[in-house]
Motif scaffolding. Structure first.
Motif, PDB file in Angstrom:
ATOM      1  N   LEU A  62       0.601  -1.519   0.176  1.00  0.00           N
ATOM      2  CA  LEU A  62      -0.186   0.120   0.265  1.00  0.00           C
ATOM      3  C   LEU A  62       0.500   1.073   0.000  1.00  0.00           C
ATOM      4  O   LEU A  62       1.059   2.127  -0.628  1.00  0.00           O
ATOM      5  N   ALA A  63       2.020   0.812   0.384  1.00  0.00           N
ATOM      6  CA  ALA A  63       2.783   2.580   0.629  1.00  0.00           C
ATOM      7  C   ALA A  63       3.733   2.851  -0.766  1.00  0.00           C
ATOM      8  O   ALA A  63       4.268   3.646  -0.708  1.00  0.00           O
ATOM      9  N   HIS A  64       3.469   1.643  -1.466  1.00  0.00           N
ATOM     10  CA  HIS A  64       4.799   1.629  -3.053  1.00  0.00           C
ATOM     11  C   HIS A  64       3.401   2.013  -3.733  1.00  0.00           C
ATOM     12  O   HIS A  64       3.943   1.743  -5.170  1.00  0.00           O
ATOM     13  N   ASP A  65       2.025   2.390  -3.593  1.00  0.00           N
ATOM     14  CA  ASP A  65       1.865   1.391  -4.669  1.00  0.00           C
ATOM     15  C   ASP A  65       1.024   2.610  -5.334  1.00  0.00           C
ATOM     16  O   ASP A  65      -0.094   3.169  -6.510  1.00  0.00           O
ATOM     17  N   ASN A  66       1.929   3.693  -5.331  1.00  0.00           N
ATOM     18  CA  ASN A  66       0.988   5.615  -6.067  1.00  0.00           C
ATOM     19  C   ASN A  66       0.028   5.673  -6.136  1.00  0.00           C
ATOM     20  O   ASN A  66      -0.445   6.783  -6.447  1.00  0.00           O
ATOM     21  N   LEU A  67      -1.372   5.020  -4.507  1.00  0.00           N
ATOM     22  CA  LEU A  67      -2.040   5.411  -4.341  1.00  0.00           C
ATOM     23  C   LEU A  67      -2.411   6.107  -2.407  1.00  0.00           C
ATOM     24  O   LEU A  67      -3.124   7.430  -2.817  1.00  0.00           O
ATOM     25  N   HIS A  68      -1.628   5.358  -2.108  1.00  0.00           N
ATOM     26  CA  HIS A  68      -2.269   5.852  -0.997  1.00  0.00           C
ATOM     27  C   HIS A  68      -0.903   6.190  -0.325  1.00  0.00           C
ATOM     28  O   HIS A  68       0.156   6.651  -0.811  1.00  0.00           O
ATOM     29  N   ASP A  69      -1.224   7.142   0.266  1.00  0.00           N
ATOM     30  CA  ASP A  69      -0.697   8.576   1.390  1.00  0.00           C
ATOM     31  C   ASP A  69       0.595   7.715   2.378  1.00  0.00           C
ATOM     32  O   ASP A  69       0.549   7.179   2.922  1.00  0.00           O
ATOM     33  N   PRO A  70       1.520   7.251   1.642  1.00  0.00           N
ATOM     34  CA  PRO A  70       2.601   6.830   2.845  1.00  0.00           C
ATOM     35  C   PRO A  70       2.724   7.324   4.006  1.00  0.00           C
ATOM     36  O   PRO A  70       3.199   6.293   4.998  1.00  0.00           O
ATOM     37  N   ARG A  71       2.769   8.836   4.136  1.00  0.00           N
ATOM     38  CA  ARG A  71       2.667   9.136   5.359  1.00  0.00           C
ATOM     39  C   ARG A  71       1.494   9.062   6.061  1.00  0.00           C
ATOM     40  O   ARG A  71       1.767   8.931   7.754  1.00  0.00           O
ATOM     41  N   ASN A  72       0.386   8.972   5.631  1.00  0.00           N
ATOM     42  CA  ASN A  72      -0.304   8.882   6.455  1.00  0.00           C
ATOM     43  C   ASN A  72      -0.382   6.915   7.910  1.00  0.00           C
ATOM     44  O   ASN A  72      -0.362   5.762   7.670  1.00  0.00           O
ATOM     45  N   PRO A  73      -0.226   7.747   8.803  1.00  0.00           N
ATOM     46  CA  PRO A  73      -0.597   6.226   9.934  1.00  0.00           C
ATOM     47  C   PRO A  73      -1.741   5.412   9.815  1.00  0.00           C
ATOM     48  O   PRO A  73      -1.216   4.276  10.343  1.00  0.00           O
ATOM     49  N   SER A  74      -2.774   6.240   9.358  1.00  0.00           N
ATOM     50  CA  SER A  74      -3.846   4.718   9.452  1.00  0.00           C
ATOM     51  C   SER A  74      -4.056   3.421   7.801  1.00  0.00           C
ATOM     52  O   SER A  74      -3.985   2.627   8.415  1.00  0.00           O
ATOM     53  N   LEU A  75      -2.737   3.704   7.547  1.00  0.00           N
ATOM     54  CA  LEU A  75      -2.294   3.203   6.331  1.00  0.00           C
ATOM     55  C   LEU A  75      -1.331   1.675   7.379  1.00  0.00           C
ATOM     56  O   LEU A  75      -2.512   0.392   6.416  1.00  0.00           O
ATOM     57  N   ALA A  76      -1.414   1.720   8.087  1.00  0.00           N
ATOM     58  CA  ALA A  76      -1.169   0.193   8.841  1.00  0.00           C
ATOM     59  C   ALA A  76      -2.318  -0.499   9.331  1.00  0.00           C
ATOM     60  O   ALA A  76      -2.649  -1.587   9.650  1.00  0.00           O
ATOM     61  N   LEU A  77      -3.212   0.196   9.478  1.00  0.00           N
ATOM     62  CA  LEU A  77      -4.775  -0.361   9.763  1.00  0.00           C
ATOM     63  C   LEU A  77      -5.137  -1.098   8.582  1.00  0.00           C
ATOM     64  O   LEU A  77      -6.141  -1.497   8.721  1.00  0.00           O
ATOM     65  N   MET A  78      -4.322  -1.389   7.902  1.00  0.00           N
ATOM     66  CA  MET A  78      -5.697  -1.616   6.431  1.00  0.00           C
ATOM     67  C   MET A  78      -5.006  -2.345   5.953  1.00  0.00           C
ATOM     68  O   MET A  78      -3.457  -3.237   6.534  1.00  0.00           O
ATOM     69  N   GLN A  79      -5.661  -3.819   5.708  1.00  0.00           N
ATOM     70  CA  GLN A  79      -4.488  -4.735   4.780  1.00  0.00           C
ATOM     71  C   GLN A  79      -4.453  -4.868   3.306  1.00  0.00           C
ATOM     72  O   GLN A  79      -4.685  -4.649   2.909  1.00  0.00           O
ATOM     73  N   GLU A  80      -3.117  -5.594   3.872  1.00  0.00           N
ATOM     74  CA  GLU A  80      -2.366  -5.146   2.494  1.00  0.00           C
ATOM     75  C   GLU A  80      -2.974  -6.666   1.528  1.00  0.00           C
ATOM     76  O   GLU A  80      -3.613  -7.309   1.489  1.00  0.00           O
TER      77      GLU A  80
END
Ligand code: HEC
Ligand code: HEC
Ligand code: HEC
Length: 210
Positions: A62-80
């Motif tokens: 998700l952090a490298h898909d050029n869609l999601h903001d890699p700085r967003n701390p909520s990213l860790a809550l999402m399923q890869e």
């Protein structure tokens, strides 16, 4: 003299620490390890047995898909995506899932409606589209479509509900019209010719004598 020695030793310690830090703490290192894997091993001359090829995981993090903001701390809550999608029936392209097979085999059972009054209409009607030049004839199956979609998603804005009544051709599909409104966008890509062009012409002509 003794003071000098202490001076030298602390200078050396300082230098060693600096080298250690420079060597290990480049911020990119962990990240590139995570995305590209460890740097490649020794040259082959050292008689190391060849290791089996790494499995290719087609889904970007998700952090490298050029869609999601890699700085967003909520990213860790999402399923890869790799975790969610790798267990489903595979496809070669698109998002690498054969969604028709995933539904058919019961791997997924999506909720059909939000409101109880919504009517689900699954229609088991195949339409042959024979204007395919040298390619096998297209079989348009209503069933797998109406398991995901409502009639009104296609009729009558994209297609008039009458066999042969629509000026469909491959050029217009590739331009994003007709089947191309979805295929190549949200459903399986247009490179999978044989999933649409699935009926040999002789067989199709037997089914619908002209
Ligand atoms: C999403 C379904 C779909 C896919 C995928 C698809 N086609 Fe088609 N193709 C059609 C339809 C529908 C027609 C028009 C049939 C009709 O009007 O009777 C068509 C028509 C054609 C024609 C007839 C001439 C023309 O220009 O319309 C050719 C040739 C053709 N397709 C080649 C291909 C090739 C090669 C691929 C793969 C690279 C491909 N198609 C992938 C649905 C598809
Ligand atoms: C994904 C798009 C799509 C959906 C959803 C869809 N259809 Fe169709 N429908 C088509 C296409 C494509 C054709 C063939 C048109 C052609 O040959 O030019 C067709 C043809 C038809 C025909 C004509 C059949 C014939 O032999 O002349 C009827 C009737 C029809 N659809 C009814 C429905 C009903 C009822 C629903 C919902 C239960 C539905 N369709 C959902 C795309 C769709
Ligand atoms: C409104 C969106 C939409 C349109 C328009 C549409 N499709 Fe589809 N199609 C889907 C969806 C969604 C699926 C099921 C999920 C997937 O495969 O991506 C599907 C599945 C299919 C399948 C089933 C493949 C299988 O493995 O069983 C075929 C064949 C197909 N489409 C052909 C066509 C053709 C030919 C046209 C144009 C005449 C067309 N579709 C137009 C959305 C659409």
């Amino acid at each position: 003299m003794a003071r000098n020695l202490v001076g030298y030793l602390s200078a050396i310690t300082f230098l060693a620490a600096a080298v250690f830090l420079v060597g290990c703490d480049r911020p990119g290192d962990l990240e590139s390890f995570a995305t590209k894997g460890p740097p490649s091993a020794e040259p082959a001359s050292v008689n190391v047995p060849a290791s089996p090829p790494e499995p290719v995981i087609p889904w970007a993090l998700l952090a490298h898909d050029n869609l999601h903001d890699p700085r967003n701390p909520s990213l860790a809550l999402m399923q890869e995506p790799a975790e969610a999608l790798s267990v489903l029936s595979p496809a070669q392209e698109g998002n690498f899932v054969n969604w028709v097979a995933a539904l058919r085999s019961g791997e997924i059972s999506p909720r059909t409606n939000v409101y109880p009054e919504t009517k689900i209409r699954v229609l088991d009607l195949d339409v042959l589209m024979v204007d395919t030049a040298a390619m096998p004839v297209v079989l348009f199956p209503h069933r797998p479509h109406t398991e995901w979609l409502d009639c009104s998603n296609c009729h009558d804005k994209i297609f008039v509900a009458k066999s042969g009544a629509n000026p469909v051709n491959m050029f217009r599909i590739l331009q994003g019209e007709f089947c191309g409104q979805c295929h190549g966008a949200v459903s399986f890509p247009l490179t999978q010719c044989q999933r649409c062009h699935s009926v040999p012409r002789e067989q199709a002509l037997q089914a619908v004598p002209k």
